[in-house]
Scaffold this motif. Structure first.
Motif, PDB file in Angstrom:
ATOM      1  N   ASP A 296      43.660  24.754  14.541  1.00 30.07           N
ATOM      2  CA  ASP A 296      42.413  24.351  15.183  1.00 30.07           C
ATOM      3  C   ASP A 296      41.247  24.744  14.264  1.00 30.07           C
TER       4      ASP A 296
ATOM      5  N   TYR B   4      51.547  29.445  24.321  1.00 25.40           N
ATOM      6  CA  TYR B   4      50.704  29.141  23.152  1.00 25.40           C
ATOM      7  C   TYR B   4      50.383  30.471  22.494  1.00 25.40           C
TER       8      TYR B   4
ATOM      9  N   GLU C 189      45.781  36.017  20.570  1.00 26.52           N
ATOM     10  CA  GLU C 189      45.742  35.777  22.015  1.00 26.52           C
ATOM     11  C   GLU C 189      46.954  34.955  22.416  1.00 26.52           C
TER      12      GLU C 189
ATOM     13  N   ASN D 298      47.901  31.921  25.209  1.00 22.67           N
ATOM     14  CA  ASN D 298      47.450  31.011  26.244  1.00 22.67           C
ATOM     15  C   ASN D 298      48.694  30.518  26.961  1.00 22.67           C
TER      16      ASN D 298
ATOM     17  N   LYS E 119      37.703  26.320  15.150  1.00 20.77           N
ATOM     18  CA  LYS E 119      36.920  26.789  16.300  1.00 20.77           C
ATOM     19  C   LYS E 119      35.412  26.757  16.076  1.00 20.77           C
TER      20      LYS E 119
ATOM     21  N   GLY F 181      47.228  23.750  24.019  1.00 17.35           N
ATOM     22  CA  GLY F 181      45.931  23.936  23.373  1.00 17.35           C
ATOM     23  C   GLY F 181      45.167  22.624  23.304  1.00 17.35           C
ATOM     24  N   ASP F 182      43.859  22.736  23.288  1.00 15.41           N
ATOM     25  CA  ASP F 182      43.011  21.554  23.173  1.00 15.41           C
ATOM     26  C   ASP F 182      41.994  21.863  22.079  1.00 15.41           C
ATOM     27  N   PRO F 183      42.021  21.230  20.926  1.00 18.79           N
ATOM     28  CA  PRO F 183      42.588  19.912  20.609  1.00 18.79           C
ATOM     29  C   PRO F 183      43.949  19.889  19.905  1.00 18.79           C
ATOM     30  N   GLU F 184      44.703  20.983  19.847  1.00 17.12           N
ATOM     31  CA  GLU F 184      45.990  20.918  19.128  1.00 17.12           C
ATOM     32  C   GLU F 184      46.937  19.872  19.720  1.00 17.12           C
TER      33      GLU F 184
ATOM     34  N   ARG G 109      49.119  27.532  28.366  1.00 15.24           N
ATOM     35  CA  ARG G 109      49.035  26.064  28.537  1.00 15.24           C
ATOM     36  C   ARG G 109      48.894  25.436  27.158  1.00 15.24           C
TER      37      ARG G 109
ATOM     38  N   GLY H 277      35.234  25.273  21.773  1.00 17.52           N
ATOM     39  CA  GLY H 277      36.592  25.073  22.276  1.00 17.52           C
ATOM     40  C   GLY H 277      37.528  24.542  21.203  1.00 17.52           C
TER      41      GLY H 277
HETATM   42  N1  GLY Z   1      42.319  25.169  20.825  1.00 16.26           N
HETATM   43  C1  GLY Z   1      42.149  26.412  21.429  1.00 16.26           C
HETATM   44  C2  GLY Z   1      42.588  26.507  22.815  1.00 16.26           C
HETATM   45  O1  GLY Z   1      43.071  25.567  23.400  1.00 16.26           O
HETATM   46  O2  GLY Z   1      42.442  27.582  23.378  1.00 16.26           O
END
Ligand code: GLY
Ligand code: AMP
Length: 426
Positions: free
Chosen positions: A211, A268, A282, A284, A213, A288-291, A286, A225
């Motif tokens: 990504d 993630y 970190e 996550n 950021k 990733g956005d935009p991955e 769920r 994001g």
């Molecule tokens: N691309 C970073 C996120 O979805 O947290």
């Protein structure tokens, strides 16, 4: 089968786009959806976007599989609510979602499992935090414990900045999300994202992705994001994957099991590679956005059997399914954002050029909607994820930016250097 995707961003458009191509899917719904998602899924008429209303709809429509995009639904227990009614839903339960919804919890789990991550302290009062900041090395990283829409992490260059930021966080800058603050050592290296499908025991990895950021070219400016992403990544070698599996993934899954947490969904892992060694920035819970946009663009396998297997209510197990199969070459996306994002921006700008993109380009929509005249207009900070690919990274960049240039709206903003690290490596 009937599938419902929950969410309204570029990630959900990419997931819906991919699910719509599945051999198994006869009918696809997405809610709340957006103007682009409406091309691949039906946006049903549901009263509001609460868990209760979505559940009512899923029961009434006999939805066979629900796929959840955003973390806030997971943290609020959408999976628990659907499963309690016997519905099949892809996503982690409320307990497991704490891995993302509390950074202090995530750090504590990592520490217990001896997973490599930045050294840290958790504080709830200014005096003890300020004392730590007085003896910290700079820069230092401050993280609001709770969900803060990706804005809760601040890198502070000096003690003065950190002390003032700490006081603002504890003083309610991020509401209750900042009642606890993690003070963390700054790690310098290359950031990579690794997403895994997991049933809590077995994993099926997606490709490494990266990504971007920061808001501006050269990785400068405010944290966002994400302004663009690409996959795969040359530094994401098999050797690195093995290291991550051994020192991060397996210890985490073991630790979660030990705590009685049933982790089923996407894991993630936000990684920082420091001198070849992976550290966790970190987790996550769920996609990733935009991955997700370039990942779905590159994925050949039908993803629906994987979603079904992960829920534990499929006709097969994740272990029994083959590794995911990918297109060769590279996929990438460039985010078109509203001028002013991630701070204030205007909405309602008419978007033009969407029909003029090449056949090998997919424009995933994030903040878009139809206005009263039927025009597609901007409706958020991140508006479109222009996604394409190529046999190598240079061709992918060329194919993607060629199409970015065809789309426009008033005050549209994008980075010009997505995938710069991969191009430098090439
Ligand atoms: N691309 C970073 C996120 O979805 O947290
Ligand atoms: P997070 O929301 O935890 O992913 O943090 C947002 C961004 O802050 C990350 O993508 C990194 O760029 C940066 N960041 C977070 N933690 C650290 C750290 N310990 N050292 C350096 N950068 C960090």
């Amino acid at each position: 089968m009937k599938v419902l995707v929950v969410g309204k961003g570029g990630r959900e458009h990419a997931l819906a786009w991919k699910i719509a191509q599945s051999f198994y899917v006869d009918k696809l719904f997405c809610f709340p959806g957006n103007a682009g998602i409406a091309e691949v899924a039906e946006i049903p008429d549901i009263a509001d976007d609460s868990i209760e209303s979505l559940l009512d709809f899923a029961i009434k429509e006999s939805i066979d599989l629900t796929v959840v995009g955003p973390e806030d639904y997971l943290a609020k227990g959408i999976v628990d609510a659907f499963e309690a009614k016997g519905l099949r839903i892809f996503g982690v339960n409320k307990d497991a979602a704490r891995l993302e919804s509390s950074k202090a919890f995530a750090k504590e789990v990592m520490k217990a499992a001896k997973i490599p991550t930045a050294a840290y302290s958790t504080v709830t009062d200014f005096e003890s935090g300020d004392k730590i900041l007085k003896t910290s090395k700079y820069p230092v990283v401050l993280k609001a414990d709770g969900l803060a829409a990706g804005k809760g992490v601040i890198i502070c260059a000096t003690y003065e900045e950190a002390s003032s930021e700490l006081s603002q966080m504890l003083g309610g800058k991020f509401k209750s999300a900042g009642a606890k603050v993690v003070i963390e050592e700054f790690l310098k290296g290359e950031e990579l994202s690794l997403l895994l499908l997991t049933d809590g025991t077995n994993v099926k990895p997606l490709l490494f992705s990266q990504d971007h950021k920061a808001l501006n070219d050269g990785d400068t400016g405010l944290n966002t994001g994400g302004m663009g992403a690409y996959t795969p990544v040359k530094s994401g070698t098999d050797e690195l994957y093995e290291k991550v599996d051994k020192t991060i993934t397996q210890p985490l899954l073991d630790e979660l099991k030990k705590r009685g947490i049933d982790y089923r969904g996407i894991l993630y892992i936000g990684l920082m590679i420091v001198d070849g060694e992976p550290f966790v920035l970190e987790y996550n819970v769920r996609f990733g956005d935009p991955e997700t946009e370039p990942l779905m663009f590159m994925l050949i396998s039908d993803i629906v059997p994987y979603f079904r297997a992960v829920t534990g209510k499929g006709d097969t197990t994740l272990e029994a399914l083959p590794e995911l199969v990918w297109r060769s070459g590279y996929g990438m996306c460039v985010v078109l954002a509203s001028g002013g994002y991630p701070e204030g921006y205007e909405k309602g700008k008419v978007i033009s050029g969407l029909d003029s993109v090449d056949e090998n380009c997919v424009v995933f929509h994030a903040g878009t909607k139809f206005d009263a005249l039927g025009n597609i207009v901007t409706d958020g900070g991140r508006v479109l994820m222009v996604t394409s690919g190529g046999k190598d990274i240079n061709e992918a960049v060329e194919n993607t930016y060629k199409n970015v240039e065809k789309i426009t709206f008033d005050k549209a903003y994008f980075r010009h250097d997505i995938a710069h690290r991969e191009m430098e490596r090439n």
